[in-house]
Design an enzyme around this catalytic site. Structure first.
Site, short mmCIF file in Angstrom:
data_model
loop_
_atom_site.label_atom_id
_atom_site.label_comp_id
_atom_site.label_asym_id
_atom_site.label_seq_id
_atom_site.Cartn_x
_atom_site.Cartn_y
_atom_site.Cartn_z
N SER A 118 0.85 -1.18 0.00
CA SER A 118 0.00 0.00 0.00
C SER A 118 0.88 1.23 0.00
CB SER A 118 -0.91 0.01 1.24
OG SER A 118 -0.15 0.33 2.38
N ALA A 120 0.87 3.44 2.25
CA ALA A 120 1.13 3.89 3.61
C ALA A 120 2.26 3.13 4.27
CB ALA A 120 -0.15 3.76 4.44
N CYS A 121 2.11 1.83 4.42
CA CYS A 121 3.17 1.07 5.08
C CYS A 121 3.38 -0.20 4.29
CB CYS A 121 2.82 0.80 6.53
SG CYS A 121 1.17 0.18 6.80
N GLY A 122 2.58 -1.23 4.53
CA GLY A 122 2.64 -2.43 3.70
C GLY A 122 3.91 -3.22 3.85
N HIS A 193 8.10 4.43 0.11
CA HIS A 193 8.97 3.40 -0.46
C HIS A 193 8.90 3.42 -1.98
CE1 HIS A 193 5.02 1.69 0.50
NE2 HIS A 193 5.15 0.97 -0.59
#
Length: 279
Positions: A118, A120-122, A193
Site C-alpha cells: 500500500s 502507507a506502510c505495507g 517506499h
C-alpha cells in the site's frame, strides 16, 4: 476510453472557514494500483507486485522494486513496457507494467507470494535481516565524508524539487544528492517506499548503480524498507526528516550505513555511521 493517469486529480470540495462554506476545486495526489509483471523468453509470466502509487515514472518504479528486492538487476532487464494484453480492460493498460527479462523468471522463495503493498506502510518484500545478509554486502567505508552544514541544506533542496507536493500537499519525496550536496534526481509518490523505488530505478536504468558516493534524503521517516532499498543500491548515507524505526537503525549499524534522522533546520540525530559526518 480512460487516458493515461496523471500525478494529480482535480475534485470539487466544500471548504469551511468559521461559519462560512464555499465550493471550490482542489488538486489531490493521484493514487492508483500498479501491477508489475515479469516475462521470460520462454513465455513464462508472473505478477510479482501490486502497489498503490502515484502515476508517473512507472518503469523506474518497476526497475527499482526489482533491484531492491534482488529479483532482477538492470543487466537482467531486456525491456519495460505498459501491458497491451487483450484480456486487460482499457482502463488497466497504464496500471500494468511488463518487465521482459533476458533469462528465466527467478525461482526464489519470495515469488511464492505476491508483494502486495500500500502507499502507507505495507510489506515490501524480504522482512528480515537474514535475507539481506545472503545478498547484500557491507557498505564500504571511506568513500564519503559529509559536514553537518551540508546535511542541513538537504531538506530545503528536496522540498524545492517537490513540484506535485506544492499543488497537493499529499506526497512523499526521495532525493539523491552528490557528495557536495548537489541534487542529482528527485521523485515523488504517495508511498515513501515507491518514491525510493523510482529513484533507484532511475539510477538502474541509467547505469549509475551502485550509488556508493551519494546521499539519499527522504521526506518522511526512515523505515526498514527504505534502508533495505538504499542498501541494495549501494547508498552509504540515508537522511530523513522524521524518526527512524528500530529495525532501520539495526540494519544501518550491521551493514555499515550512516543513518540521520530528524534532519530539520540546523539539527539532526545520527543513529549510525557517525564517522562519515565531521565538522
Amino acid at each position: 476510453m480512460k487516458t493515461r493517469p496523471g500525478p494529480t486529480t482535480r475534485v470539487r470540495i466544500t471548504e469551511l472557514s468559521g461559519p462560512a462554506a464555499r465550493e471550490r476545486r482542489d488538486d489531490l495526489a493521484t493514487e492508483e494500483p500498479l501491477e508489475i509483471r515479469l516475462a521470460a523468453p520462454d513465455g513464462t509470466r508472473r505478477t510479482v507486485a501490486i502497489t498503490m502509487r502515484t502515476p508517473g515514472h512507472d518503469f523506474e518504479l518497476a526497475a527499482g522494486f526489482l533491484a531492491g528486492e534482488g529479483l532482477a538487476g538492470p543487466q537482467d532487464v531486456a525491456s519495460i513496457a505498459y501491458c497491451t494484453d487483450e484480456d486487460l480492460p482499457p482502463e488497466a493498460r497504464y496500471n500494468t507494467v511488463t518487465v521482459r527479462l533476458r533469462g528465466p523468471v527467478p525461482d526464489l522463495p519470495a515469488l511464492e507470494r505476491h508483494f502486495v503493498t500500500s502507499s502507507a506502510c505495507g510489506v515490501c518484500g524480504s522482512a528480515g535481516l537474514e535475507a539481506l545478509r545472503l545478498r547484500c554486502a557491507t557498505v564500504p567505508r571511506g568513500l564519503l565524508k559529509l559536514t553537518p552544514d551540508l546535511l542541513y541544506t538537504l531538506p530545503d533542496a528536496l522540498r524545492a524539487a517537490q513540484g506535485v507536493f506544492g499543488k497537493t500537499g499529499g506526497l512523499h519525496a526521495a532525493g539523491l544528492f552528490s557528495a557536495d550536496g548537489r541534487l542529482v534526481a528527485a521523485r515523488e509518490d504517495v508511498g515513501r517506499h515507491n518514491a525510493v523505488d523510482k529513484l533507484v530505478g532511475w539510477a538502474a536504468l541509467s547505469g549509475r548503480l551502485p550509488l556508493a558516493e551519494h546521499v539519499l534524503m527522504v521526506s518522511g521517516r526512515a523505515s526498514y524498507e527504505i534502508m533495505q532499498k538504499a542498501l541494495a543500491a549501494g547508498v552509504p548515507v540515508v537522511c530523513a526528516v522524521s524518526a527512524p524505526s528500530s529495525l532501520a537503525v539495526e540494519l544501518a549499524r550491521e551493514f555499515g550505513m550512516t543513518l540521520v534522522g530528524f534532519l530539520r533546520g540546523e539539527r539532526c540525530n545520527v543513529y549510525a555511521g557517525a564517522d562519515r559526518v565531521s565538522a
